[in-house]
Design an enzyme around this catalytic site. Structure first.
Site, mmCIF file in Angstrom:
data_model
loop_
_atom_site.group_PDB
_atom_site.id
_atom_site.type_symbol
_atom_site.label_atom_id
_atom_site.label_comp_id
_atom_site.label_asym_id
_atom_site.label_seq_id
_atom_site.Cartn_x
_atom_site.Cartn_y
_atom_site.Cartn_z
ATOM 1 N N ASP A 1 41.477 -61.473 -30.167
ATOM 2 C CA ASP A 1 41.974 -60.311 -30.885
ATOM 3 C C ASP A 1 40.830 -59.541 -31.553
ATOM 4 O O ASP A 1 39.947 -60.151 -32.173
ATOM 5 C CB ASP A 1 42.943 -60.832 -31.965
ATOM 6 N N GLU B 1 32.120 -76.575 -21.271
ATOM 7 C CA GLU B 1 32.129 -78.037 -21.403
ATOM 8 C C GLU B 1 33.438 -78.621 -20.886
ATOM 9 O O GLU B 1 33.566 -79.827 -20.699
ATOM 10 C CB GLU B 1 31.967 -78.444 -22.876
HETATM 11 C C1 GLC Z 1 45.331 -56.542 -32.300
HETATM 12 C C2 GLC Z 1 46.746 -56.964 -31.998
HETATM 13 C C3 GLC Z 1 47.669 -56.226 -32.909
HETATM 14 C C4 GLC Z 1 47.323 -56.586 -34.339
HETATM 15 C C5 GLC Z 1 45.861 -56.319 -34.634
HETATM 16 C C6 GLC Z 1 45.430 -56.975 -35.904
HETATM 17 O O1 GLC Z 1 45.098 -55.220 -32.003
HETATM 18 O O2 GLC Z 1 47.022 -56.740 -30.641
HETATM 19 O O3 GLC Z 1 49.009 -56.508 -32.639
HETATM 20 O O4 GLC Z 1 48.118 -55.848 -35.228
HETATM 21 O O5 GLC Z 1 45.026 -56.836 -33.626
HETATM 22 O O6 GLC Z 1 45.339 -58.356 -35.719
#
Ligand code: GLC
Length: 584
Positions: free
Chosen positions: A234, A286
């Site tokens: 993310d 790994e």
């Molecule tokens: C990413 C996720 C989204 C979230 C953001 C903050 O863009 O896809 O849904 O709100 O990160 O974590």
């Protein structure tokens, strides 16, 4: 985005005529991620096994067999970790457990076992940029004094102005409002500020601190040891911030703002971030079985994004330039060409994606005439509504064209049913922090996160079991729209003309014909201003994005996006066809 072709992607005519999906191994399985189909599950809305109105892990396990029918290689699970759910679980309170809302770690292991049996890998979502303010580390930081080791896990700073009552810099949160929140000291006096690029309940980690790096290596190993096939990472471009946290004139969302190209943002795309992913790639190596990393990095232009997928970094990165292409043949050809050119240059596969949990579903986007709202800006009751029939026809055509592209595909749950967004959702049902933090000015992403319809004739279209012995129908966490029976999986399952049948057939053909590992060459012969035409092996793909029927060459139709797509040797508007093309 406007309906005219953006200048961003360059001229396709100046690009090479043939693009190969880079394949380095003798065996398809060895580098499975170069041509994979990965299906995103948003657990809260997938299937509710216990009748509490929220989807859960046993619900996913129960339905995995149906996903296997789509010929997918892996399932990516959006976060299911303990969370107060201020941002749909992307506010993680414990990275190594399961939220009771979704089940237990034992449920996760059962899901893994079922997936293994079906030959499906499970990819989990890793959220390293920030955690929830409920996380024990952040609670410890709040309780500890200024300058402490606990505080150095996050980005705390004194305020500016004479009495520190102004935030340390001018950064704005991705969800609206400022990116800093002031703390209160134990004695009630105002304290330091902490940085949050997203909601105020999502404090950013300090990745300059080796202790943060060590903690995430522990998290990686925790899930790798449990057998996961990899991680979707993310906000993978934001972990490192520019030294001194300089002021910035743009939004903290990686998009460019007037006079400030996104690439110069001090909170995004800092070069030091790459060392982290090189280290993670080493950790994954790994383990057996080709575990992967996929970057969610809103970086443009594409040749900069490919820094994230150099050979010793991540395996894949989401291609948001492609996701955002308008319904315009020139723009689509451009973005396909520039994607393949850019990713080929670093020997990485290109990925293709049309929908996810952060954007208006492509069925609804393509049904709008005035262009689609940007990510995070949903469609509401008082907005112009998408044309459902046009949107669905275009979405089916766009998906079919995508399935013939070489590289990796990402699907978002429900797109195989042709689901549109819930564009008539009442305001008081909305949960996205974007809605709250902008006072409703930006509607947020709830419209694409609605619980799935499984059964046409059941309460909540079969999304949830009916609670206890009272058979009371639970309240789903987000309301479903009226009239969704026709989208339900059970009615589509037996209908050869349904969107579900199209996805099954086309994804089976993609696998049988090995299109993911194939190559693309533009077919200038069958291209017009409004059509996109390309060859992948012996398959000629024609997509008509114009208003008029377009002539087709002779050749057997392999699959078409709708039953009436091909008539009298012509392809109808808003349709796509694959033809077996005789060489010469
Ligand atoms: C990413 C996720 C989204 C979230 C953001 C903050 O863009 O896809 O849904 O709100 O990160 O974590």
């Amino acid at each position: 985005m406007s309906e005219t072709a953006p200048a961003l992607y360059g001229d396709p005519l100046s690009s090479p005529a043939v693009f190969h999906a880079p394949l380095h191994s003798a065996s398809m399985d060895a580098e499975w991620w170069r041509s994979s189909v990965i299906y995103q599950v948003y657990p809260r809305s997938f299937r509710d096994s216990n009748g509490d109105g929220t989807g859960d892990l046993p619900g996913i396990t129960a339905e995995l067999g149906r996903l296997a029918e789509l010929n997918i290689d892996a399932v990516w699970l959006s976060p299911f970790y303990p969370s107060p759910h201020h941002d749909g679980g992307y506010d993680v309170a414990d990275y190594c457990d399961v939220d009771p809302l979704f089940g237990t770690l034992a449920d996760f292991d059962t899901l893994m076992a079922r997936a293994h049996h079906l030959g499906i890998r499970i990819i989990v979502d890793l959220v390293p940029n920030h955690c929830s303010s409920d996380h024990a580390l952040f609670q410890a930081a709040l309780a500890a004094p200024k300058g402490s080791a606990e505080r150095s896990m996050f980005i705390f700073s004194d305020g500016s102005g004479a009495d520190g009552s102004e935030p340390p810099n001018n950064w704005q949160s991705h969800f609206g409002g400022r990116a800093w929140t002031r703390t209160t000291n134990a004695d009630g006096t105002p304290g330091q500020w902490y940085l949050h690029l997203f909601d105020s309940t999502q404090p950013d980690f300090n990745w300059d601190n080796p202790a943060v790096r060590a903690e995430f290596e522990r998290v990686l190993r925790f899930w790798l040891d449990r057998g996961v096939g990899g991680f979707r990472v993310d906000v993978a471009h934001a972990l490192i911030k520019a030294e001194g946290l300089p002021d910035w004139g743009g939004r903290a969302d990686g998009g460019s703002s007037e006079g400030f190209p996104g690439s110069e943002a001090p909170m995004f795309g800092q070069q030091e971030v790459h060392a982290i992913y090189r280290r993670w790639r080493g950790i994954l190596a790994e383990y057996d079985g080709e575990r992967i990393l996929c970057a969610e990095a809103s970086i443009d232009p594409l040749p900069r994004l490919t820094d994230w997928v150099r050979p010793d970094e991540m395996h894949q990165a989401f291609n948001f330039a492609y996701l955002h292409h308008p319904w315009n043949a020139h723009a689509l050809r451009d973005v396909i060409s520039s994607s393949l050119t850019a990713f080929d240059a670093v020997d990485a596969p290109t990925t293709w994606v049309l929908s996810n949990h952060d954007v208006v579903r492509h069925t609804s986007r393509f049904g709008l005439t005035g262009g689609a709202p940007r990510g995070g800006d949903g469609i509401g009751r008082s907005d112009a509504q998408p044309d459902t029939a046009t949107g669905l026809a275009r979405a089916r055509a766009a998906s079919l064209a995508m399935f013939a592209l070489p590289g990796g595909i990402y699907l978002y749950q429900g797109e195989e049913l042709g689901l549109p967004d819930h564009t008539a959702m009442p305001e008081d049902a909305r949960r996205d922090p974007t809605f709250v933090r902008t006072g409703g000015e930006r509607l947020g992403r709830d419209g694409c996160r609605v619980p799935l319809p499984w059964l046409a004739d059941a309460p909540l279209y079969g999304f949830g079991a009916t609670g206890d012995d009272t058979n009371a129908v639970p309240q789903p966490w987000l309301p479903q729209p009226e009239g969704w029976a026709g989208y339900a999986r059970d009615v589509q399952s037996g209908d050869p003309d349904s969107t579900l049948s199209l996805y099954r057939t086309a994804l089976q053909l993609r696998r049988d014909l090995q299109l993911g590992a194939g190559s693309l060459s533009w077919s200038r012969e069958f291209e017009t201003t409004d059509t996109v035409a390309f060859l992948n092996g012996e398959v000629l793909v024609v997509l008509n994005m114009g208003e008029f029927a377009t002539p087709l060459p002779t050749g057997n139709v392999i699959v078409a996006s709708t039953p009436g797509a091909v008539e009298d040797q012509t392809l109808q508007p808003d349709a796509c066809v694959w033809l077996m093309h005789a060489a010469g």
